[in-house]
Design an enzyme around this catalytic site. Structure first.
Site, short mmCIF file in Angstrom:
data_model
loop_
_atom_site.label_atom_id
_atom_site.label_comp_id
_atom_site.label_asym_id
_atom_site.label_seq_id
_atom_site.Cartn_x
_atom_site.Cartn_y
_atom_site.Cartn_z
CB SER A 153 -15.44 22.71 -29.95
OG SER A 153 -15.37 21.81 -31.03
CB SER B 262 -0.93 0.00 1.23
OG SER B 262 -0.18 -0.16 2.41
CD GLU C 246 -20.20 19.72 -20.37
OE1 GLU C 246 -20.61 18.90 -21.18
OE2 GLU C 246 -19.43 20.63 -20.67
CG HIS D 75 -42.73 19.68 -12.73
ND1 HIS D 75 -42.88 18.38 -12.32
CD2 HIS D 75 -43.47 20.44 -11.87
CE1 HIS D 75 -43.69 18.35 -11.27
NE2 HIS D 75 -44.05 19.58 -10.97
CE LYS E 200 -20.56 23.58 -28.23
NZ LYS E 200 -20.52 22.17 -28.62
N1 ARG Z 1 -1.30 -1.27 5.43
C1 ARG Z 1 -2.21 -1.78 6.40
C2 ARG Z 1 -3.58 -1.12 6.22
O1 ARG Z 1 -3.63 -0.13 5.58
C3 ARG Z 1 -1.71 -1.49 7.78
C4 ARG Z 1 -2.22 -2.46 8.79
C5 ARG Z 1 -1.67 -3.80 8.53
N2 ARG Z 1 -2.01 -4.72 9.57
C6 ARG Z 1 -1.86 -6.02 9.40
N3 ARG Z 1 -2.21 -6.76 10.41
N4 ARG Z 1 -1.38 -6.55 8.32
O2 ARG Z 1 -4.58 -1.57 6.71
#
Ligand code: ARG
Length: 459
Positions: A274, A20, A287, A153, A280
């Site tokens: 455009s 992540s 939008e 309406h 335009k």
């Molecule tokens: N990157 C994880 C999350 O966003 C952090 C927590 C991870 N915890 C675990 N027990 N693997 O949730």
């Protein structure tokens, strides 16, 4: 981080799948702030001494600078922001760094980081909501006398001041601010100390941590604390609702900017041309905002769907909370900013709004009310004016062009004063109940909002 139990390394594919860091790096400042507070609690509990605490704080501050200077190397192998920072700290300062994770899990750590993020972003969104309100108020103040047909309406209904129409959006955005303020109370609770799910055998002073991080309260159940993302869902709902409001305004703006309505002229800076049709001038901002609102609602659905089947307590699914959250926050902040900029400098084409408002049928209700004031039951008055309208359509003449004798063919209650009703200003002035668009009312509302913004301290 869990090398003790494992004989082989995590597969590359699993690393790519589970990382992540590519997006949660954005939590770095909150992660560091939380770790500094945690270090203070560890020192307070005698787990580390003052020298070790100082080393940790110094190391974390250096890491922060490196991240902000672009020198920090985030490693996918270290999965997330928490492990990236902890590992860099231990590399930097050695043993004290390895003590930092005492009585803490990434589960309560990430819960804290996300709360700190939501807290800061709630404040930012609240401020932008107010800026957006101010921009609409500016437009209203720039065109205090402009009248427009009010629609139901999408058919012309009754005349209103254009300012009254704009102030309707101030009310909506005010409710959005109230929602953000209310959700803030539930964001603003400190979860650290909940550990993986059951706290820790090492007692830390959680109130000290809360105080350091400026939280007025601490969570009361460790299992709930690490798995609770209700506050994220609430914020995503609040953002969706803001999006829905902006999307409705977008639709108004798109209609107003069309040749058919021609009520508004957006500046060149806030429209696009455009590549094919040279004439335009497109209201793309409106939008896009209408379009992006689908995405905001989608993000809310994503999170609710993620949470709905989770057994207690932390499950890795919860890592999926961050991308929709970051996306919605980024998009709504931009939308509010660009919309405020666009609306503050828009021009109302008052000759067009006036000619649309001179449609005599806009005063049909006022004529019915006239008869009511002369003692005619409203249902009868409604029918009389309905017939008069049909007459007007076949005759191709407006109400003002009828003679009194013509009126009296429909009702003997019509008298010479009927022509006084057939004036837009009279019609507006007569609408003086609380919330109605008489010029005096609208003026009072404008002053009220101006005072409120001048006194506002934000969230
Ligand atoms: N990157 C994880 C999350 O966003 C952090 C927590 C991870 N915890 C675990 N027990 N693997 O949730």
């Amino acid at each position: 981080m869990w090398k003790g139990r494992f004989q082989t390394d995590t597969s590359n594919l699993v690393q790519r799948y589970g990382e992540s860091i590519s997006y949660d790096w954005r939590l770095y400042a909150y992660d560091i702030e939380g770790s500094i507070a945690h270090a203070a609690a560890l020192q307070d509990a005698g787990i580390i001494n003052k020298t070790e605490e100082r080393a940790i704080v110094r190391g974390l501050r250096e890491i922060k600078q490196e991240i902000e200077g672009g020198q920090f190397r985030f490693k996918t192998s270290l999965e997330d922001i928490h492990m990236n920072i902890e590992s860099a700290l231990t590399e930097k300062i050695g043993a004290p760094g390895a003590k930092l994770h005492t009585a803490r899990s990434r589960n309560d750590q990430v819960a804290l980081d996300v709360r700190l993020y939501c807290r800061a972003e709630s404040r930012a969104i609240f401020g932008r909501l107010e800026d957006m309100q101010s921009a609409l108020l500016t437009l209203a103040v720039n065109h205090p006398d402009a009248v427009v047909p009010g629609y139901t309406h999408l058919q012309r209904g009754q005349p209103v001041l254009f300012a009254h129409h704009l102030l309707a959006y101030l009310e909506m955005l005010e409710r959005d601010k109230e929602r953000i303020r209310d959700g803030f109370k539930r964001i603003n609770v400190m979860p650290l100390g909940s550990g993986a799910l059951a706290g820790s055998t090492i007692p830390l002073n959680r109130n000290l941590v809360a105080q350091k991080l400026d939280f007025p309260a601490i969570t009361q159940n460790s299992m709930d604390a690490i798995s609770d993302r209700d506050f994220v869902a609430e914020l995503l709902f609040d953002i969706s609702m803001i999006g829905v409001h902006l999307s409705r305004l977008s639709e108004d703006v798109i209609l107003w900017a069309s040749a058919e309505f021609g009520f508004i002229e957006l500046s060149d800076a806030h429209t696009t041309g455009s590549s094919l049709m040279p004439q335009k001038k497109n209201p793309d901002v409106a939008e896009l905002t209408r379009g992006k609102t689908g995405r905001l609602i989608g993000n809310l659905m994503t999170l609710l769907t993620t949470i709905k089947g989770l057994p207690m307590t932390y499950n890795r699914d919860l890592q999926e909370d961050k991308e929709p959250l970051f996306d919605s926050v980024d998009q709504i902040k931009l939308a509010l900013e660009v919309f405020a900029e666009m609306m503050a400098v828009a021009k109302i084409k008052e000759e067009r709004t006036l000619s649309a408002t001179s449609d005599p049928f806009l005063l049909a209700t006022d004529l019915a009310d006239y008869l009511v004031l002369k003692g005619v039951p409203f249902r009868d008055a409604h029918e009389i004016i309905g017939k008069l309208t049909a007459h007007s359509i076949t005759e191709k003449r407006g109400f003002a062009e009828f003679g009194l004798d013509e009126y009296q063919q429909y009702s003997k209650k019509f008298e010479g004063d009927v022509y006084r009703v057939l004036d837009i200003q009279t019609a507006l002035k007569a609408r003086k109940a609380v919330g109605a668009p008489s010029p005096a009312n609208v003026g009072r509302q404008i002053t009220k909002w101006q005072k409120r913004f001048a006194a506002s301290k934000g969230l």
